[in-house]
Design an enzyme around this catalytic site. Structure first.
Site, PDB file in Angstrom:
ATOM      1  CD  GLU A   1      -3.013  -1.215   2.162  1.00 29.67           C
ATOM      2  OE1 GLU A   1      -2.927  -0.403   3.105  1.00 29.67           O
ATOM      3  OE2 GLU A   1      -3.923  -2.062   2.080  1.00 29.67           O
TER       4      GLU A   1
ATOM      5  CD  GLU B   1      -3.712  -6.515   3.306  1.00 35.67           C
ATOM      6  OE1 GLU B   1      -2.493  -6.437   3.095  1.00 35.67           O
ATOM      7  OE2 GLU B   1      -4.332  -5.719   4.035  1.00 35.67           O
TER       8      GLU B   1
END
Length: 903
Positions: free
Chosen positions: A642, A746
């Site tokens: 991220e 994820e």
């Protein structure tokens, strides 16, 4: 060929073999102790027969990475050691090898004997001798798998009359790379190999470069196997050669047997039409020097023959016998009385056999009677309860607490008031659908999970010739083909490892089996954080010494060495296929970052190409190198978890910010070149962030030629998926850059502030999983990775209290764990969609609220997965033009998987 002539040729071959050495003679002698401390096979003599010796763990991991049958792998795990009994057949071959003139053509040795007599273990003993003598090992431990159940078959680019098997080829190359590591840089190629217009391996390249070409380039893998075998065949025994070659093939008769693989016209494939088989046959039958060919016959590898056949002429057949001739046959008989006693004592010592009556003479006589001293049958008897005559019960208890059924076992349901139930598991019991059996042609199987409580509930039905007339019809179109599946899985975070290890040994094994064993749900992908993340109990990286640009202080953390690595190794042992490990870093060391901290808003100091960026790239390399020391190699790395989080002010946990432009340049100038030169087989996945950043992020990075050449795929997370339609993000990215695959890295439930933490039995979360996976798969995603493999009842541990849900919840206090409905939602995909399964077209005859996706597996069978989020059951029929009509019903609030065979 007449049977008497075959027998005559065997006798002649044996007579010829005696020119090498006097065979080991059997003598009647007192029962010996069952262990020897002599670990070098070169020093084993007749005095050691019947005794077990233990292989060093490092040699076990290297030598037998894929070379042992699953029962022996399980025994190694249970006993925490690899031991082989010294037996006369292996000593006989080792005796030949010690006295052979290696300037002469390589001799062929053939272990044969009754089914389960121990031929594979004799082969293992022999090749362990070769390894100890510094030989280069070319080991094919599963030749029979090359001629049946092929998961991927492609026309050969080298010879159009043959077919390539890239999955089997890649797996074999990975194993060969590990077992042959000391030779890969020393051996140089004698030929130039051209793979594509832009890819080639020059003459004089190292064997490592050749092997890496096959591992990293799927379509070239089969040709690379042929090239490796060719190079070794040509160089072995030649002047200047620095190696002696041992070719070991378990189940060599499969190469001349009948294949179960079918062509498009349904005719059987001849093994010779398979490139892998063709090249291995050449290596076996061609004349070359400087080594030996050591093989076994296997009933497993002999399709369509009697299970009682074991003689060379019976299993090899006329063609195989002629191709192998001349060979030295070595009979592997059932255990002698001395070997039986030794095995019995060994199992007693390892506490595998605990009941006092198991030591009685009466008990041992019954074991001999039931097993006929057959090694395999004897081993099985120790794994079950055994009733003896005279009303004496000989209870054979295993210390391993695990009893996983190969068939269906029921869920122990627990209701915690969240719509549905969880399934409770402990150290001795856990529900399982078992190993799946493909239905016969004309039938179909169903597996149902529902809010009402069904958990992979099996069913079966008959395919119909005519339509039922049901209004809704789903039509499968096998001619419409899309992406191929890589796999599904979860993350081995610090938190997951802590929770798994908080259970007893038996419960730990149960939990890992649920994910990775053949009876489990088929996980192949495991994401591994590089250093700490929020699901850690402390903040750390692997190089926290400021200014350490050479990474001299780089070291793995206790969390890696003591928790994650041992669990990953155990998972790999349980898995029938190699695991795909995926590494993601949350943050660089604080001294490399603009904010001087592991958490919050911050990026790397300097610019791409500068010393911080290059050091960060080398950090990746060091991580891969350290894990490789534990025989854990990574399929892929992401460019960082991220990157958008590291650009947010006051972000609460570990992050490293990148803009797409910075990520592009870092890959092009630093990470790409570093990884390509040291680990060219490891894939690079960009983004590793929410898909709402697509397609913009992909356009910036992938449009750059220098960066794009190093990149394999785009990794996406599921958070905020509802904000952007999948077609706009995933679909458009695929259409713009079809050469790069999309991969889900994820997802978790319970992450939102409005619906946070663990909810035991939540059905809505299972529906969210199934919906998102179906949506992703229908928009070109090739795999989907859940977050933590396990959390505790609070949803942690998590140092910043960012608690979430998981597919498995651990209650360490009571030594149990719960399988959430999301676990079964994952199973409907991970257990049925094998690697290489290809999405096919499927359409509905009318508008429907059902969500669905269809796949054709590598064996030709079809899988259709259907999600019904409505409160009513929906009747429908499936039409597959190749087989007929399948009537079915999707119950309210359910996930349904249908499977059927087409040939």
């Amino acid at each position: 060929m007449a049977l008497h002539r075959l027998s005559f040729r065997i006798r002649q071959t044996v007579i010829h073999a005696r020119q090498y050495s006097v065979a080991v003679q059997s003598e009647v002698e007192p029962l010996a102790i069952y262990r020897t401390e002599e670990m070098d096979p070169a020093c084993h003599t007749e005095n050691h027969i019947g005794q077990y010796y233990t292989l060093p763990s490092a040699e076990t991991r290297c030598l037998f990475i894929r070379g042992l049958a699953r029962p022996y792998q399980q025994r190694i795990k249970t006993f925490n050691e690899a031991s082989i009994m010294v037996r006369s057949p292996a000593l006989e071959v080792i005796s030949y090898l010690k006295n052979t003139d290696y300037s002469k053509p390589a001799s062929r040795f053939l272990f044969y004997g009754p089914k389960g007599s121990g031929k594979t273990m004799s082969l293992c003993h022999t090749i362990h001798y070769c390894m100890r003598q510094g030989w280069l090992l070319l080991n094919v431990p599963d030749a029979h798998l090359w001629i049946k159940n092929c998961k991927e078959l492609l026309p050969s680019s080298y010879n159009m009359s043959r077919f390539d098997q890239p999955i089997q080829a890649t797996e074999w190359l990975r194993s060969f790379k590990i077992t042959s590591e000391p030779f890969l840089s020393k051996i140089k190629t004698k030929h130039r190999y051209v793979w594509t217009k832009r890819e080639f391996t020059e003459e004089g390249s190292s064997l490592r470069e050749l092997v890496d070409q096959g591992i990293t380039r799927f379509k070239s893998s089969t040709d690379v196997v042929g090239a490796v075998m060719k190079e070794l065949r040509l160089q072995s025994g030649q002047p200047g050669s620095e190696f002696r070659l041992a070719l070991a093939v378990d189940g060599v008769n499969a190469l001349w047997g009948r294949s179960t693989i079918q062509k498009l016209d349904k005719s059987p494939m001849d093994p010779e039409e398979l490139s892998l088989v063709h090249n291995l046959r050449k290596l076996i039958t061609d004349t070359w020097t400087g080594g030996a060919i050591i093989t076994t016959l296997s009933q497993t590898g002999s399709v369509y023959t009697s299970k009682f056949d074991y003689l060379p002429q019976e299993l090899l057949g006329e063609t195989g016998f002629d191709n192998m001739d001349p060979f030295i046959p070595v009979l592997v008989p059932n255990y002698s009385q001395k070997e039986f006693e030794s095995c019995h004592l060994y199992y007693m010592d390892r506490k595998w056999l605990q009941h006092p009556q198991s030591r009685t003479e009466e008990g041992k006589k019954e074991l001999v009677f039931l097993s006929s001293r057959n090694a395999s049958a004897f081993d099985r008897l120790y794994k079950m309860a055994l009733f003896l005559p005279s009303s004496i019960l000989l209870a054979l208890f295993l210390t391993a607490e695990v009893t996983v059924s190969a068939g269906l076992t029921d869920c122990i349901a627990r209701d915690f008031g969240h719509e549905s139930v969880v399934c409770e598991c402990n150290s001795t019991y856990c529900d399982s659908v078992g190993s799946l059996v493909l239905p016969a042609v004309g039938q179909y199987s169903t597996y149902l999970t529902s809010m009402a409580g069904s958990r992979l509930e099996p069913g079966q039905g008959q395919v119909q010739v005519n339509s039922s007339g049901t209004g809704l019809r789903l039509t499968v179109n096998p001619n419409q083909k899309y992406q191929r599946i890589r796999g599904f899985g979860g993350a081995m975070t610090d938190a997951a490892a802590i929770n798994i290890q908080s259970l007893s040994a038996g419960a730990q094994d149960q939990l890992l089996r649920q994910y990775f064993s053949p009876e489990g749900i088929g996980y192949r992908v495991v994401r591994v954080p590089m250093g700490s993340c929020d699901f850690s109990t402390r903040l750390y990286t692997y190089a926290d010494t400021a200014g350490d640009y050479n990474l001299d202080s780089f070291t793995l953390a206790p969390e890696d060495i003591n928790m994650k690595i041992p669990l990953l190794q155990r998972a790999q042992v349980l898995s029938p296929q190699p695991l795909y490990l995926l590494a993601s870093a949350w943050t660089a060391p604080a001294w490399m970052k603009t904010n001087g901290a592991l958490v919050g808003k911050g990026s790397l100091n300097g610019k791409p190409g500068g010393k911080e960026h290059k050091t960060w790239a080398q950090y990746y390399i060091r991580f891969l190198e350290e894990y490789a020391k534990y025989n854990l190699t990574f399929w892929a790395v992401t460019t960082g978890n991220e990157p958008s989080a590291g650009q947010m002010t006051n972000y609460s946990f570990q992050a490293l910010g990148f803009t797409p432009e910075e990520q592009r340049d870092w890959v092009a100038l630093d990470l790409g070149p570093a990884l390509h030169s040291s680990h060219p087989q490891t894939h690079i996945l960009i983004l590793d962030d929410n898909r709402l950043l697509l397609p913009y992020w992909a356009k910036v990075v992938l449009s750059d030629i220098q960066a794009g050449r190093y990149i394999n795929g785009v990794a996406v997370h599921w958070y905020f998926d509802s904000l952007v339609p999948a077609e706009i993000s995933l679909g458009l990215t695929h259409h713009l850059y079809p050469e790069y695959y999309l991969f889900g890295t994820e997802a978790c439930a319970g992450w939102s502030g409005l619906d946070r933490g663990v909810k035991l039995g939540s059905w809505r979360r299972a529906e969210q999983y199934a919906h998102d996976i179906l949506e992703d798969l229908n928009h070109y995603v090739v795999g989907w990775t859940d977050w933590n493999l396990a959390v505790d009842l609070t949803g942690g541990p998590n140092w910043v209290k960012n608690f979430v849900d998981s597919t498995i919840i651990v209650d360490a206090q009571h030594n149990i764990f719960y399988k959430q409905p999301t676990f079964y939602a994952m199973a409907h995909f991970s257990k049925f969609l094998w690697e290489g399964s290809q999405r096919a077209g499927v359409s509905s005859s009318e508008e429907t609220q059902l969500e669905y996706s269809a796949f054709i597996r590598p064996d030709g069978s079809v899988v259709l997965i259907i999600l019904n989020r409505t409160s009513s059951g929906i009747r429908f029929e499936v039409w597959d033009p190749t087989v007929g009509y399948i009537p079915s019903t999707s119950p309210a609030r359910s996930v349904l998987t249908l499977v059927w065979n087409t040939h």
